[in-house]
Motif scaffolding. Structure first.
Motif, mmCIF file in Angstrom:
data_model
loop_
_atom_site.group_PDB
_atom_site.id
_atom_site.type_symbol
_atom_site.label_atom_id
_atom_site.label_comp_id
_atom_site.label_asym_id
_atom_site.label_seq_id
_atom_site.Cartn_x
_atom_site.Cartn_y
_atom_site.Cartn_z
ATOM 1 N N ASN A 156 25.027 32.876 5.481
ATOM 2 C CA ASN A 156 24.542 32.302 6.745
ATOM 3 C C ASN A 156 25.464 32.650 7.914
ATOM 4 O O ASN A 156 25.014 32.848 9.039
ATOM 5 C CB ASN A 156 24.369 30.781 6.619
ATOM 6 N N ARG A 157 26.787 32.751 7.627
ATOM 7 C CA ARG A 157 27.744 33.113 8.687
ATOM 8 C C ARG A 157 27.522 34.563 9.127
ATOM 9 O O ARG A 157 27.503 34.863 10.325
ATOM 10 C CB ARG A 157 29.167 32.917 8.167
ATOM 11 N N ILE A 158 27.353 35.439 8.163
ATOM 12 C CA ILE A 158 27.106 36.851 8.481
ATOM 13 C C ILE A 158 25.772 37.001 9.203
ATOM 14 O O ILE A 158 25.643 37.764 10.170
ATOM 15 C CB ILE A 158 27.147 37.711 7.203
ATOM 16 N N ALA A 159 24.768 36.238 8.744
ATOM 17 C CA ALA A 159 23.444 36.299 9.384
ATOM 18 C C ALA A 159 23.515 35.809 10.831
ATOM 19 O O ALA A 159 22.887 36.400 11.726
ATOM 20 C CB ALA A 159 22.442 35.461 8.593
ATOM 21 N N ASN A 160 24.288 34.747 11.077
ATOM 22 C CA ASN A 160 24.429 34.220 12.447
ATOM 23 C C ASN A 160 25.120 35.231 13.360
ATOM 24 O O ASN A 160 24.750 35.392 14.532
ATOM 25 C CB ASN A 160 25.211 32.909 12.436
ATOM 26 N N LEU A 161 26.134 35.904 12.808
ATOM 27 C CA LEU A 161 26.835 36.919 13.592
ATOM 28 C C LEU A 161 25.896 38.077 13.918
ATOM 29 O O LEU A 161 25.867 38.561 15.052
ATOM 30 C CB LEU A 161 28.055 37.427 12.817
ATOM 31 N N LYS A 162 25.109 38.497 12.937
ATOM 32 C CA LYS A 162 24.155 39.583 13.175
ATOM 33 C C LYS A 162 23.101 39.182 14.203
ATOM 34 O O LYS A 162 22.696 39.988 15.051
ATOM 35 C CB LYS A 162 23.486 39.996 11.861
ATOM 36 N N LYS A 163 22.675 37.928 14.148
ATOM 37 C CA LYS A 163 21.689 37.441 15.110
ATOM 38 C C LYS A 163 22.265 37.454 16.524
ATOM 39 O O LYS A 163 21.618 37.909 17.469
ATOM 40 C CB LYS A 163 21.247 36.022 14.742
ATOM 41 N N ALA A 164 23.507 36.961 16.665
ATOM 42 C CA ALA A 164 24.152 36.958 17.981
ATOM 43 C C ALA A 164 24.348 38.377 18.490
ATOM 44 O O ALA A 164 24.123 38.664 19.673
ATOM 45 C CB ALA A 164 25.487 36.228 17.908
ATOM 46 N N ASP A 165 24.761 39.294 17.595
ATOM 47 C CA ASP A 165 24.935 40.695 17.981
ATOM 48 C C ASP A 165 23.616 41.294 18.440
ATOM 49 O O ASP A 165 23.563 42.057 19.414
ATOM 50 C CB ASP A 165 25.491 41.511 16.811
ATOM 51 N N SER A 166 22.555 40.944 17.734
ATOM 52 C CA SER A 166 21.227 41.464 18.085
ATOM 53 C C SER A 166 20.779 40.955 19.450
ATOM 54 O O SER A 166 20.239 41.716 20.272
ATOM 55 C CB SER A 166 20.207 41.060 17.017
ATOM 56 N N ILE A 167 21.027 39.674 19.718
ATOM 57 C CA ILE A 167 20.671 39.101 21.022
ATOM 58 C C ILE A 167 21.456 39.800 22.136
ATOM 59 O O ILE A 167 20.900 40.167 23.174
ATOM 60 C CB ILE A 167 20.943 37.583 21.028
ATOM 61 N N CYS A 168 22.746 39.996 21.904
ATOM 62 C CA CYS A 168 23.582 40.676 22.911
ATOM 63 C C CYS A 168 23.083 42.088 23.166
ATOM 64 O O CYS A 168 23.061 42.553 24.321
ATOM 65 C CB CYS A 168 25.036 40.720 22.445
ATOM 66 N N SER A 169 22.703 42.778 22.110
ATOM 67 C CA SER A 169 22.222 44.158 22.242
ATOM 68 C C SER A 169 20.915 44.219 23.016
ATOM 69 O O SER A 169 20.748 45.043 23.922
ATOM 70 C CB SER A 169 22.046 44.769 20.845
ATOM 71 N N VAL A 170 19.988 43.333 22.687
ATOM 72 C CA VAL A 170 18.695 43.287 23.405
ATOM 73 C C VAL A 170 18.915 42.931 24.868
ATOM 74 O O VAL A 170 18.331 43.545 25.774
ATOM 75 C CB VAL A 170 17.743 42.272 22.732
ATOM 76 N N ASN A 171 19.776 41.946 25.115
ATOM 77 C CA ASN A 171 20.054 41.535 26.496
ATOM 78 C C ASN A 171 20.685 42.667 27.301
ATOM 79 O O ASN A 171 20.362 42.867 28.475
ATOM 80 C CB ASN A 171 20.968 40.313 26.514
ATOM 81 N N LEU A 172 21.581 43.425 26.684
ATOM 82 C CA LEU A 172 22.227 44.527 27.391
ATOM 83 C C LEU A 172 21.215 45.587 27.794
ATOM 84 O O LEU A 172 21.232 46.072 28.937
ATOM 85 C CB LEU A 172 23.325 45.143 26.516
ATOM 86 N N LYS A 173 20.350 45.954 26.876
ATOM 87 C CA LYS A 173 19.324 46.952 27.189
ATOM 88 C C LYS A 173 18.434 46.467 28.322
ATOM 89 O O LYS A 173 18.120 47.215 29.265
ATOM 90 C CB LYS A 173 18.493 47.221 25.928
ATOM 91 N N THR A 174 18.034 45.207 28.271
ATOM 92 C CA THR A 174 17.171 44.641 29.314
ATOM 93 C C THR A 174 17.874 44.630 30.663
ATOM 94 O O THR A 174 17.294 45.018 31.689
ATOM 95 C CB THR A 174 16.753 43.211 28.935
ATOM 96 N N GLN A 207 25.556 52.323 23.294
ATOM 97 C CA GLN A 207 24.550 53.352 23.012
ATOM 98 C C GLN A 207 23.530 52.849 21.991
ATOM 99 O O GLN A 207 22.326 53.063 22.138
ATOM 100 C CB GLN A 207 25.242 54.604 22.484
ATOM 101 N N LYS A 208 24.024 52.149 20.976
ATOM 102 C CA LYS A 208 23.140 51.593 19.945
ATOM 103 C C LYS A 208 22.153 50.587 20.550
ATOM 104 O O LYS A 208 21.023 50.434 20.066
ATOM 105 C CB LYS A 208 23.974 50.930 18.851
ATOM 106 N N SER A 209 22.557 49.910 21.612
ATOM 107 C CA SER A 209 21.674 48.940 22.270
ATOM 108 C C SER A 209 20.524 49.626 22.996
ATOM 109 O O SER A 209 19.531 48.981 23.340
ATOM 110 C CB SER A 209 22.466 48.083 23.269
#
Length: 580
Positions: free
Chosen positions: A348-366, A399-401
């Motif tokens: 769950n800790r790793i999943a939460n970190l991945k979720k936060a990373d994903s949100i940051c990546s989507v927000n950066l692209k936007t 770049q990945k974002s």
């Protein structure tokens, strides 16, 4: 009158001839403002400014100038890291509020190291093309110490604030006087005085650590409760012509900060996908945002013992700070270490970190696509986010974002200058701007990692071969190969060794010779051995000889060992293993 004119003219000509001039010929200019490559240009540098840019066929080269042949090369503005911390070293012992290991390394020692290592950090940054640094949370001592480097040609330009103004401060940082990185700010009066106290040290800006939820209230209640303090700090800073950077990682704290005048958000929002209204607010206010995509993962991977580093990171990082991140494999407090490892590796800790990373990546692209100004920043100095070496990793995550290489270069150069309205002074290859430049062997637009392939660095108009800025010591080479050994990275492990390295059993029995023979042996071991780890227990350096006393874990066996390294021509030429 005629004689007076001739005298004046003669003086001007003689003065002009004293100017130091450098020409970079037949080069392709990386124009980050127009996002285009301009080929076959000659750059003229007079003292520390770009004095001319013209087609190479249309410029005449003076006899006494320094000429750099840029044929086949690319000239780009020096890079900006818009988020670092000099008071933090990046290693395992630098944040006792995150993991308390003061019984192994006292925080007093860590602070002293940060101060004594500042010149090394600056040279390492410049060697890797980073000509501007923004320290978004320092101490009064670092505000003073940066004065030592203002006129140093090897030092990047430094913009710096003082202690972070915060409504929450960990006990480990209290009562450190001028080494304290935080100023506890619990009222409007505290906030105003916090700004005033910094003024005599002449900070370049003010930083707020807008932490919500540490007071037992909900995030929203806490953010609103502390808003009057945040507003008072921003107003007082602006009254004194200082911009304000704000640490705000939830949308509500970020939104409240921007609504009340924050100039620079130093992290991504990671709790939710950003609303259209907030994005428009950022654009309207011309607020700049630095995403810092890797810093949370640096803590998680270090404490969870899941660290991996690229060859470039192993080569460019401070080897001792990188090596310290692996100490959790052998520290004696196994209960503490295992608790951290278990907690940080829970699904769950790793999943939460991945979720936060994903949100940051989507927000950066936007944000990037919407035209919000993005400035590259690493948050270097935090545990697992090492000074210098984390920069390219940050670009790769941007770049990945979904950001293009042009957008990344813009964020890494001219946008960093815009934080302080300095875009007319540096940040692009333009006439009249500071000659802080990197000459690259390959096209960075084709591959962002080509920013690591640096031919020449020009800083403050001074020309440097990057290899001359900071040379490896024998100790450095021994540490770099040890780091790569513990990470099972065969290429990085072999890099410090000479091609014709000789490996002996002490005192003089030759076991084998040549790097390729070494590759075969160690690659097989790295692949097949479980629980491989080498703990350095003592190191002696005498001239070009390094003697390491080690405890080696090998499958289920633990052995003491001694290795002797002899360095020649900046490579490990001979290794002697002392057998029992």
């Amino acid at each position: 009158m005629k004689n007076k004119f001739l005298l004046t003219f003669t003086f001007l000509v003689s003065s002009f001839s004293l100017f130091a001039q450098t020409y970079i010929t037949n080069v392709t200019v990386v124009d980050v403002e127009k996002q285009k490559l301009v080929s076959n240009q000659t750059i003229e540098i007079t003292n520390n400014l770009i004095s001319n840019i013209r087609k190479s066929t249309k410029i005449k080269l003076p006899k006494n100038a320094t000429i750099i042949d840029g044929t086949g090369k690319y000239i780009a503005p020096g890079l900006v890291d818009a988020h670092i911390h000099f008071f933090q070293n990046g290693g395992l012992y630098t944040r006792p509020d995150a993991i308390d290991l003061r019984k192994y390394v006292s925080y007093t020692e860590e602070i002293a190291l940060a101060k004594s290592d500042m010149e090394n950090k600056l040279k390492r940054y410049l060697k890797n093309g980073i000509t501007t640094l923004i320290d978004v949370g320092a101490t009064y001592n670092f505000l003073e110490q940066r004065k030592d480097f203002v006129d140093k040609d090897f030092a990047p330009e430094i913009f710096i604030t003082g202690p972070l103004l915060t409504t929450y401060e960990s006990e480990v940082y209290k009562n450190l006087k001028h080494d304290e990185p935080f100023t506890l700010t619990e009222s409007i009066e505290d906030g105003i005085n916090g700004v005033k106290d910094q003024l005599k040290y002449k900070p370049d800006f003010i930083k707020i650590w807008y932490i919500a939820g540490r007071d037992g209230l909900s995030i929203e209640e806490s953010a609103l409760k502390n808003l009057p303090i945040v507003k008072a700090v921003i107003d007082e800073a602006h009254k004194n012509n200082l911009k304000v950077a704000v640490h705000a990682t939830q949308e509500i704290t970020a939104k409240l900060a921007v609504e009340n005048g924050a100039d620079f958000l130093v992290h991504s929002v990671k709790d939710k996908i950003l609303s259209k209204d907030f994005i428009q607010l950022l654009k309207k206010n011309k607020t700049i945002l630095s995403p810092t995509l890797q810093v949370s993962g640096g803590y998680g991977k270090t404490f969870g013992q899941r660290l991996q580093f690229s060859n470039n990171e192993l080569l460019t990082a401070n080897p001792y700070q990188l090596g310290s991140l692996l100490d959790l494999k052998h520290l004696s407090d196994t209960l503490l270490v295992n608790n951290y490892k278990t907690r940080l590796n829970k699904p769950n800790r790793i999943a939460n970190l991945k979720k936060a990373d994903s949100i940051c990546s989507v927000n950066l692209k936007t944000l990037s696509d919407a035209g919000v100004l993005i400035a590259t920043g690493t948050d270097a100095g935090n545990i697992g986010t090492l000074h210098v070496s984390s920069y390219i990793k940050e670009l790769e995550l941007m770049q990945k974002s979904g950001m293009s290489n042009w957008q990344i270069l813009e964020a890494s150069t001219i946008n960093g200058a815009k934080i302080f309205d300095k875009e007319n002074e540096f940040g692009s290859v333009s006439i009249g701007k500071k000659a802080n430049l990197i000459l690259l062997n390959k096209n960075p637009i084709k591959d962002i990692n080509n920013l690591t392939d640096i031919h020449t660095i020009i800083n403050k108009g001074v020309v440097y071969n990057p290899n001359d800025l900071l040379k490896d010591t024998p100790r450095d080479l021994a540490q770099r190969q040890l780091n790569a050994y513990n990470l099972r990275n065969i290429e990085a492990f072999l890099e410090p060794y000479a091609d014709d390295v000789e490996v002996y059993t002490f005192p003089n029995t030759l076991n084998y010779k040549g790097k390729e023979n070494m590759r075969k042996r160690y690659a097989k071991m790295f692949e097949n051995v479980t629980n491989l780890h080498c703990e350095l227990t003592e190191r002696i350096v005498k001239g070009n000889v390094v003697i390491d006393k080690e405890v080696v874990q090998f499958n289920d066996i633990t052995k003491e060992a001694i290795a002797i390294y002899r360095i020649e021509n900046n490579k490990i030429k001979k290794v002697y293993f002392v057998r029992e």
